[in-house]
Scaffold this motif. Structure first.
Motif, PDB file in Angstrom:
ATOM      1  N   GLN A 252       6.885  18.290   0.126  1.00  0.00           N
ATOM      2  CA  GLN A 252       5.609  18.112  -0.573  1.00  0.00           C
ATOM      3  C   GLN A 252       5.258  16.642  -0.722  1.00  0.00           C
ATOM      4  O   GLN A 252       4.093  16.251  -0.584  1.00  0.00           O
ATOM      5  CB  GLN A 252       5.656  18.762  -1.960  1.00  0.00           C
ATOM      6  CG  GLN A 252       5.805  20.264  -1.928  1.00  0.00           C
ATOM      7  CD  GLN A 252       7.226  20.707  -2.231  1.00  0.00           C
ATOM      8  OE1 GLN A 252       8.177  19.941  -2.043  1.00  0.00           O
ATOM      9  NE2 GLN A 252       7.380  21.934  -2.702  1.00  0.00           N
ATOM     10  N   GLY A 253       6.248  15.819  -0.995  1.00  0.00           N
ATOM     11  CA  GLY A 253       5.995  14.393  -1.159  1.00  0.00           C
ATOM     12  C   GLY A 253       5.563  13.734   0.137  1.00  0.00           C
ATOM     13  O   GLY A 253       4.602  12.968   0.166  1.00  0.00           O
ATOM     14  N   LYS A 254       6.274  14.060   1.225  1.00  0.00           N
ATOM     15  CA  LYS A 254       5.934  13.473   2.522  1.00  0.00           C
ATOM     16  C   LYS A 254       4.522  13.848   2.940  1.00  0.00           C
ATOM     17  O   LYS A 254       3.732  12.998   3.376  1.00  0.00           O
ATOM     18  CB  LYS A 254       6.932  13.945   3.587  1.00  0.00           C
ATOM     19  CG  LYS A 254       6.673  13.361   4.969  1.00  0.00           C
ATOM     20  CD  LYS A 254       7.581  13.962   6.023  1.00  0.00           C
ATOM     21  CE  LYS A 254       7.159  15.379   6.375  1.00  0.00           C
ATOM     22  NZ  LYS A 254       7.921  15.930   7.527  1.00  0.00           N
ATOM     23  N   ASN A 255       4.185  15.113   2.807  1.00  0.00           N
ATOM     24  CA  ASN A 255       2.863  15.561   3.243  1.00  0.00           C
ATOM     25  C   ASN A 255       1.757  15.088   2.306  1.00  0.00           C
ATOM     26  O   ASN A 255       0.650  14.776   2.753  1.00  0.00           O
ATOM     27  CB  ASN A 255       2.845  17.083   3.368  1.00  0.00           C
ATOM     28  CG  ASN A 255       3.738  17.583   4.490  1.00  0.00           C
ATOM     29  OD1 ASN A 255       4.071  16.836   5.406  1.00  0.00           O
ATOM     30  ND2 ASN A 255       4.146  18.836   4.424  1.00  0.00           N
ATOM     31  N   SER A 256       2.050  15.023   1.006  1.00  0.00           N
ATOM     32  CA  SER A 256       1.049  14.498   0.068  1.00  0.00           C
ATOM     33  C   SER A 256       0.793  13.023   0.317  1.00  0.00           C
ATOM     34  O   SER A 256      -0.344  12.552   0.199  1.00  0.00           O
ATOM     35  CB  SER A 256       1.516  14.716  -1.375  1.00  0.00           C
ATOM     36  OG  SER A 256       1.622  16.092  -1.678  1.00  0.00           O
ATOM     37  N   SER A 257       1.849  12.289   0.663  1.00  0.00           N
ATOM     38  CA  SER A 257       1.655  10.869   0.957  1.00  0.00           C
ATOM     39  C   SER A 257       0.839  10.697   2.230  1.00  0.00           C
ATOM     40  O   SER A 257      -0.019   9.809   2.322  1.00  0.00           O
ATOM     41  CB  SER A 257       3.003  10.148   1.093  1.00  0.00           C
ATOM     42  OG  SER A 257       3.683  10.512   2.275  1.00  0.00           O
ATOM     43  N   ALA A 258       1.064  11.565   3.225  1.00  0.00           N
ATOM     44  CA  ALA A 258       0.258  11.503   4.455  1.00  0.00           C
ATOM     45  C   ALA A 258      -1.201  11.768   4.148  1.00  0.00           C
ATOM     46  O   ALA A 258      -2.094  11.092   4.681  1.00  0.00           O
ATOM     47  CB  ALA A 258       0.781  12.511   5.474  1.00  0.00           C
ATOM     48  N   LEU A 259      -1.469  12.736   3.272  1.00  0.00           N
ATOM     49  CA  LEU A 259      -2.849  13.041   2.889  1.00  0.00           C
ATOM     50  C   LEU A 259      -3.513  11.827   2.259  1.00  0.00           C
ATOM     51  O   LEU A 259      -4.652  11.475   2.585  1.00  0.00           O
ATOM     52  CB  LEU A 259      -2.858  14.218   1.909  1.00  0.00           C
ATOM     53  CG  LEU A 259      -4.233  14.728   1.476  1.00  0.00           C
ATOM     54  CD1 LEU A 259      -4.884  15.520   2.600  1.00  0.00           C
ATOM     55  CD2 LEU A 259      -4.103  15.593   0.217  1.00  0.00           C
ATOM     56  N   GLN A 260      -2.807  11.150   1.351  1.00  0.00           N
ATOM     57  CA  GLN A 260      -3.392  10.026   0.639  1.00  0.00           C
ATOM     58  C   GLN A 260      -3.493   8.779   1.510  1.00  0.00           C
ATOM     59  O   GLN A 260      -4.463   8.015   1.404  1.00  0.00           O
ATOM     60  CB  GLN A 260      -2.580   9.749  -0.627  1.00  0.00           C
ATOM     61  CG  GLN A 260      -2.658  10.904  -1.618  1.00  0.00           C
ATOM     62  CD  GLN A 260      -1.855  10.664  -2.882  1.00  0.00           C
ATOM     63  OE1 GLN A 260      -1.840   9.571  -3.435  1.00  0.00           O
ATOM     64  NE2 GLN A 260      -1.180  11.701  -3.350  1.00  0.00           N
ATOM     65  N   VAL A 261      -2.517   8.567   2.389  1.00  0.00           N
ATOM     66  CA  VAL A 261      -2.608   7.444   3.322  1.00  0.00           C
ATOM     67  C   VAL A 261      -3.793   7.642   4.259  1.00  0.00           C
ATOM     68  O   VAL A 261      -4.584   6.715   4.506  1.00  0.00           O
ATOM     69  CB  VAL A 261      -1.302   7.294   4.134  1.00  0.00           C
ATOM     70  CG1 VAL A 261      -1.511   6.348   5.320  1.00  0.00           C
ATOM     71  CG2 VAL A 261      -0.186   6.760   3.252  1.00  0.00           C
ATOM     72  N   GLY A 262      -3.938   8.856   4.792  1.00  0.00           N
ATOM     73  CA  GLY A 262      -5.063   9.128   5.676  1.00  0.00           C
ATOM     74  C   GLY A 262      -6.397   8.909   4.986  1.00  0.00           C
ATOM     75  O   GLY A 262      -7.307   8.298   5.552  1.00  0.00           O
ATOM     76  N   GLU A 263      -6.514   9.392   3.753  1.00  0.00           N
ATOM     77  CA  GLU A 263      -7.752   9.203   3.002  1.00  0.00           C
ATOM     78  C   GLU A 263      -8.061   7.723   2.802  1.00  0.00           C
ATOM     79  O   GLU A 263      -9.188   7.267   3.023  1.00  0.00           O
ATOM     80  CB  GLU A 263      -7.647   9.892   1.644  1.00  0.00           C
ATOM     81  CG  GLU A 263      -8.847   9.660   0.752  1.00  0.00           C
ATOM     82  CD  GLU A 263      -8.633  10.173  -0.662  1.00  0.00           C
ATOM     83  OE1 GLU A 263      -9.364   9.718  -1.563  1.00  0.00           O
ATOM     84  OE2 GLU A 263      -7.749  11.021  -0.870  1.00  0.00           O
ATOM     85  N   SER A 264      -7.059   6.953   2.375  1.00  0.00           N
ATOM     86  CA  SER A 264      -7.274   5.529   2.099  1.00  0.00           C
ATOM     87  C   SER A 264      -7.688   4.770   3.351  1.00  0.00           C
ATOM     88  O   SER A 264      -8.667   4.014   3.341  1.00  0.00           O
ATOM     89  CB  SER A 264      -5.999   4.914   1.513  1.00  0.00           C
ATOM     90  OG  SER A 264      -5.662   5.511   0.276  1.00  0.00           O
ATOM     91  N   VAL A 265      -6.943   4.970   4.425  1.00  0.00           N
ATOM     92  CA  VAL A 265      -7.200   4.190   5.634  1.00  0.00           C
ATOM     93  C   VAL A 265      -8.496   4.630   6.314  1.00  0.00           C
ATOM     94  O   VAL A 265      -9.282   3.792   6.765  1.00  0.00           O
ATOM     95  CB  VAL A 265      -6.002   4.285   6.596  1.00  0.00           C
ATOM     96  CG1 VAL A 265      -6.306   3.544   7.890  1.00  0.00           C
ATOM     97  CG2 VAL A 265      -4.748   3.708   5.951  1.00  0.00           C
ATOM     98  N   PHE A 266      -8.741   5.938   6.391  1.00  0.00           N
ATOM     99  CA  PHE A 266     -10.008   6.400   6.961  1.00  0.00           C
ATOM    100  C   PHE A 266     -11.187   5.835   6.180  1.00  0.00           C
ATOM    101  O   PHE A 266     -12.214   5.464   6.762  1.00  0.00           O
ATOM    102  CB  PHE A 266     -10.069   7.933   6.934  1.00  0.00           C
ATOM    103  CG  PHE A 266      -9.429   8.609   8.114  1.00  0.00           C
ATOM    104  CD1 PHE A 266      -8.137   8.298   8.502  1.00  0.00           C
ATOM    105  CD2 PHE A 266     -10.103   9.582   8.829  1.00  0.00           C
ATOM    106  CE1 PHE A 266      -7.534   8.921   9.568  1.00  0.00           C
ATOM    107  CE2 PHE A 266      -9.511  10.226   9.906  1.00  0.00           C
ATOM    108  CZ  PHE A 266      -8.222   9.892  10.276  1.00  0.00           C
ATOM    109  N   SER A 267     -11.061   5.773   4.836  1.00  0.00           N
ATOM    110  CA  SER A 267     -12.152   5.252   4.011  1.00  0.00           C
ATOM    111  C   SER A 267     -12.388   3.776   4.279  1.00  0.00           C
ATOM    112  O   SER A 267     -13.537   3.326   4.380  1.00  0.00           O
ATOM    113  CB  SER A 267     -11.852   5.486   2.528  1.00  0.00           C
ATOM    114  OG  SER A 267     -11.782   6.868   2.234  1.00  0.00           O
TER     115      SER A 267
END
Length: 447
Positions: A373-388
């Motif tokens: 859950q931590g690995k995938n949640s971090s991927a979600l948040q990294v993707g959101e930040s960088v895409f933004s």
């Protein structure tokens, strides 16, 4: 009673991170002027963003291996310490150091909270918890500007930073009480190989995003392109395989989150400028348009949390509403179009992302095996930040290159929203199930 205290503590911590993000953006012009560091203005933001990318990657694996409490409380300490350093800073350089600590600590907290939700609440409760998280991010954008303005004018900008650590202690005590007896302690997976390499790639991605942010201002297009190249190399190593092509399952979830957040925030940056500088509205009137979007984001998150619609409907309808709202707002760039259309357009856009955003958080946990859950949640948040960051940087460059062409910005964000609409079905498998690529270690669960 314990679960209520846990929910209150989680929402309080999310609200503080959100308030800090918004408050700093409002107070920073005054800060930079007083400390004489206008040339370092952008670094105060990009430095925090760079630290947050590293903190998100580290926090995700740390929470999986050791449990979420260690990164949660470590992050809270770094977050509060960074605020104290920034609030007491004698120079812009020291303030940037404080911002770095803030960004790192806030990222540890954010990703750890996702793991707490995964372990402490049954899946049936996840939609409501994430609807509360979304509201906790939106509400500060409505009441925060007035609070920050009063504090800055009466007590000084330093107290914008110094008051939040006090509130962090209070929120932490509520959360600590709520965590007592909850099944969140301990790790559920072995340490993953290559973690140091992941952190290094996170740092490289942060540098690439910072280059894009810096290059988008002042027409420094070579820096923007260099940053994009760096991200093209580094970012895929931090996201689930297939994210950039929106492969079915978790990769599509991460991709859709990045596209939706990028489209919304890049368009929102331009809304206020267009309404004030181009259409002649007073600042308060443009603020009402943004507030309308914040209110409907919060309301749609509540709707999502009550599960009135299926996840598939939330994603498809929400993405379509975002595209429609951005399209209407884009027409307001033309003076022949009534400026009053700006208000319903952003209400529609806010409702759309309010359906999409928390639904993707829920799906991320549903697609995560125990210990991931931590690995995938971090991927979600990294993707959101960088895409933004990429979306804001590219649209800013388009705005400059087109000679203050507002239409160019809204056309680009509309394309992102339409891309999100196209890939939304890939997050939900036909037949009311969700699937992810086996290589991600994910599970197939009912939608």
């Amino acid at each position: 009673m314990t679960r209520k205290a846990l929910t209150a503590g989680l929402v309080a911590m999310v609200s503080l991170v959100a308030f800090e993000y918004m408050a700093v953006a409002i107070a920073m012009p005054v800060v930079a002027k007083e400390l004489g560091g206008l040339e370092l203005y952008g670094l105060a933001f990009s430095g925090a963003m760079a630290a947050s990318v590293v903190g998100t990657v580290l926090g995700g694996r740390w929470a999986d291996v050791r449990g979420p409490q260690a990164p949660l409380w470590t992050g809270a300490v770094f977050f509060a310490a960074g605020l104290m350093v920034a609030g007491l800073a004698p120079s812009m350089e020291v303030l940037i150091a404080g911002r770095f600590l803030q960004g790192f600590g806030g990222a540890l907290v954010s990703v750890a909270l996702y793991v707490v939700v995964a372990r402490a609440y049954p899946e049936s409760r996840h939609p409501r918890i994430f609807s509360l998280f979304a509201t906790a991010w939106v509400v500060p954008s409505m009441v925060g500007p007035a609070i920050v303005g009063v504090v800055t004018d009466t007590l000084g900008w330093r107290w914008v930073f110094l008051l939040v650590p006090i509130l962090t202690v209070a929120a932490g005590l509520v959360l600590l009480r709520g965590l007592a007896g909850q099944p969140v302690s301990g790790g559920q997976s072995e340490p993953a190989p290559g973690l140091l390499g992941k952190i290094a790639w996170a740092a490289v991605s942060a540098v690439g995003a910072a280059l894009m942010q810096y290059g988008s201002s002042g027409g420094r297009f070579p820096l923007l392109i260099a940053g994009l190249v760096v991200l093209a190399v580094a970012l895929p190593r931090l996201l689930p395989r297939g994210t950039l092509r929106a492969a079915r399952g978790l990769p599509a979830v991460v991709s859709l989150r990045g596209l939706s957040a990028g489209a919304f925030f890049a368009a929102e940056v331009m809304v206020s400028l267009m309404l004030v500088a181009h259409r002649g509205l007073p600042t308060w009137a443009s603020g009402l348009a943004l507030m309308g979007g914040s209110l409907t984001w919060s309301f749609a998150s509540w709707v999502q949390g009550r599960e009135f619609f299926s996840q598939k409907t939330n994603l498809r309808f929400g993405s379509a509403m975002m595209a429609l709202g951005i399209l209407i707002m884009g027409t307001v760039a033309f003076t022949a179009v009534p400026v009053a259309l700006a208000y319903p357009s952003w209400i529609i856009t806010g409702f759309g992302i309010g359906l999409v955003y928390p639904t993707l958080s829920v799906l991320t946990l549903e697609l995560s095996a125990p210990g991931e859950q931590g690995k995938n949640s971090s991927a979600l948040q990294v993707g959101e930040s960088v895409f933004s960051v990429v979306a804001v940087a590219v649209t800013a460059a388009l705005f400059t290159a087109s000679g203050s062409g507002y239409w160019a910005v809204f056309a680009a964000t509309l394309a992102m929203a339409l891309a999100g609409l196209a890939i939304a079905p890939r997050s939900i498998k036909d037949g009311s199930a969700v699937e992810a690529e086996p290589s991600q270690g994910s599970l197939i669960r009912p939608a």
